[in-house]
Design an enzyme around this catalytic site. Structure first.
Site, PDB file in Angstrom:
ATOM      1  N   LYS A 182      -2.451  20.699  -9.753  1.00  0.00           N
ATOM      2  CA  LYS A 182      -1.733  21.708 -10.539  1.00  0.00           C
ATOM      3  C   LYS A 182      -0.780  21.049 -11.532  1.00  0.00           C
ATOM      4  CE  LYS A 182      -1.956  25.420  -7.118  1.00  0.00           C
ATOM      5  NZ  LYS A 182      -1.182  26.314  -6.229  1.00  0.00           N
ATOM      6  N   ASP A 201       5.203   4.567   3.607  1.00  0.00           N
ATOM      7  CA  ASP A 201       4.994   6.008   3.718  1.00  0.00           C
ATOM      8  C   ASP A 201       6.284   6.622   4.251  1.00  0.00           C
ATOM      9  OD1 ASP A 201       3.807   8.691   4.417  1.00  0.00           O
ATOM     10  OD2 ASP A 201       1.945   7.631   3.965  1.00  0.00           O
ATOM     11  N   ASP A 244     -11.028   9.609  -3.847  1.00  0.00           N
ATOM     12  CA  ASP A 244     -12.218  10.458  -3.814  1.00  0.00           C
ATOM     13  C   ASP A 244     -12.094  11.585  -4.836  1.00  0.00           C
ATOM     14  OD1 ASP A 244     -10.072  11.494  -2.077  1.00  0.00           O
ATOM     15  OD2 ASP A 244     -11.443  13.178  -1.809  1.00  0.00           O
ATOM     16  N   ASP A 285      -2.733  12.157  -2.810  1.00  0.00           N
ATOM     17  CA  ASP A 285      -2.897  13.566  -3.157  1.00  0.00           C
ATOM     18  C   ASP A 285      -2.971  13.652  -4.679  1.00  0.00           C
ATOM     19  OD1 ASP A 285      -2.547  16.284  -3.772  1.00  0.00           O
ATOM     20  OD2 ASP A 285      -1.263  16.628  -2.035  1.00  0.00           O
ATOM     21  N   GLU A 318       0.874  -1.173   0.000  1.00  0.00           N
ATOM     22  CA  GLU A 318       0.000   0.000   0.000  1.00  0.00           C
ATOM     23  C   GLU A 318       0.911   1.223   0.000  1.00  0.00           C
ATOM     24  OE1 GLU A 318      -3.472   2.558   2.260  1.00  0.00           O
ATOM     25  OE2 GLU A 318      -2.438   0.983   3.385  1.00  0.00           O
TER      26      GLU A 318
END
Length: 224
Positions: free
Chosen positions: A130, A77, A162, A126, A52
């Site tokens: 941009k 992470d 999402d 994220d 993950e």
């Protein structure tokens, strides 16, 4: 989170058997001893390895590991103070098939050998909307090439988000580059037939998105 709390979590991570924290030099200079040996050295079995990426608090990795004990899960992470929660929960509940790796996603192919990984999950990344942030999108062409290096030839990637932008961007890129889209759904909780592993597990923030009636999207694909 206060700096004292972060420091406490960093120190506690160092004592956790399910947290691996190699240095950047160790990875880049090919001195990382677990590369190619995750099954033998960490999990002590031959079960599939599932990553993950950007695992945050580790909720999804832990939940998947509990639901599918026949697979090995690695939450990755760079923010160790976040996945501290998942690591602590896994230890407390005695979940042996999940560990956490603290590193940057850009170094993923330094941490795993060719064909060592069976699946990759990217959960709520994220979207980096941009244009100048395109290089940081976790499904851009450069990242896909890194994933391809470590995945088995039939390995699958899952994207759950999402962000309608991230969903559309990824689908467009996959189709344009000739990758194989196995399944795509722009609202997994509203449409029938959604995979159970997608709808049965929800992160804290995902629950909040659902309360706001925000659609959750999902793509499963193979990199060609």
């Amino acid at each position: 989170m206060g700096s004292k709390n972060k420091l406490r979590r960093f120190k506690e991570n160092e004592t956790f058997q399910n947290v691996i924290q190699p240095s950047r030099d160790e990875l880049v200079n090919a001195n990382f001893k677990l590369k190619g040996k995750w099954r033998a050295e960490i999990f002590k079995n031959e079960n599939p390895i599932v990553l993950e990426l950007g695992c945050g608090k580790g909720e999804y990795s832990v939940a998947l590991a509990k639901k599918y004990p026949h697979k090995n899960y690695i939450g990755i992470d760079i923010k160790g103070a976040r996945f501290w929660r998942g690591a602590k929960t896994a230890l407390k509940e005695g979940i042996p098939n999940v560990v956490f790796l603290r590193t940057q996603i850009e170094l993923i192919d330094h941490a795993f050998a060719a064909n060592e990984v069976d699946e990759i999950w990217i959960t709520f990344p994220d979207p980096q909307i941009k244009y100048k942030r395109t290089k940081h999108r976790m499904t851009n062409a450069t990242f896909l090439e890194r994933y391809k290096k470590i995945l088995k030839p039939d390995g699958e990637v899952h994207l759950k988000t999402d962000s309608e932008f991230m969903h559309g961007y990824t689908l467009g890129l996959l189709h344009g580059a000739g990758h194989e889209v196995l399944y795509a759904n722009n609202n997994v909780y509203k449409q029938e037939g959604s995979p159970e592993e997608v709808t049965a597990i929800q992160t804290f923030y995902e629950s909040q998105y659902l309360e706001q009636n925000k659609p959750i999207t999902y793509i499963r694909f193979k990199i060609k």
